[in-house]
Scaffold this motif. Structure first.
Motif, PDB file in Angstrom:
ATOM      1  N   LYS A   1      24.354-102.890 -22.241  1.00  0.00           N
ATOM      2  CA  LYS A   1      24.358-103.569 -20.943  1.00  0.00           C
ATOM      3  C   LYS A   1      23.245-104.620 -20.868  1.00  0.00           C
TER       4      LYS A   1
ATOM      5  N   TYR B   1      29.262-108.089 -18.491  1.00  0.00           N
ATOM      6  CA  TYR B   1      29.314-106.826 -19.225  1.00  0.00           C
ATOM      7  C   TYR B   1      30.704-106.219 -19.378  1.00  0.00           C
TER       8      TYR B   1
ATOM      9  N   ALA C   1      24.096-107.584 -23.149  1.00  0.00           N
ATOM     10  CA  ALA C   1      25.086-108.455 -22.514  1.00  0.00           C
ATOM     11  C   ALA C   1      24.436-109.300 -21.418  1.00  0.00           C
ATOM     12  N   LYS C   2      23.616-108.679 -20.608  1.00  0.00           N
ATOM     13  CA  LYS C   2      22.968-109.399 -19.500  1.00  0.00           C
ATOM     14  C   LYS C   2      22.052-110.506 -20.020  1.00  0.00           C
TER      15      LYS C   2
END
Length: 119
Positions: A45, A55, A48-49
């Motif tokens: 997560k 996400y 991805a951020k």
């Protein structure tokens, strides 16, 4: 009041493999290898951020079910500390350039041959 402590992994030189190994992989396989290395530094997560990727679509991008945004690839690779996907793209670019040069020189040769015959 709650304090926020920002944690970030330091820069490391991107991992690279010999060109022959990269050529044997697909682009998606290089993304999976990069993700394996990146997961050691961040969770999925956070990765991805920080990469600027939504996400819920992250798994689809890695699996190849969605096209990986070119504008986010360098940041993804930098955060993972892995240059396999970029290395794969460079190899493809080099191949295409060599092919273009070959086709271009063949076309020029044929043109010159025709011009010599016509003269």
């Amino acid at each position: 009041m709650q304090l926020e402590i920002r944690m970030f992994a330091p820069f490391i030189e991107p991992a690279a493999l010999p060109d022959a190994e990269i050529e044997a992989m697909s682009f998606e396989q290089t993304l999976v290898k990069a993700l394996e290395i990146g997961i050691r530094r961040f969770d999925r997560k956070t990765l991805a951020k920080l990469s600027g990727i939504h996400y819920p679509h992250f798994g689809d991008l890695i699996a190849g079910r969605r096209p990986f945004p070119a504008t986010k690839l360098s940041r993804f690779c930098m955060l993972c500390g892995c240059g396999y996907p970029e290395q794969w793209l460079e190899i493809q670019k080099r191949r295409e350039l060599e092919e273009y040069k070959k086709v271009s020189s063949e076309a020029m040769y044929e043109f010159m041959q025709r011009a010599m015959k016509a003269a």
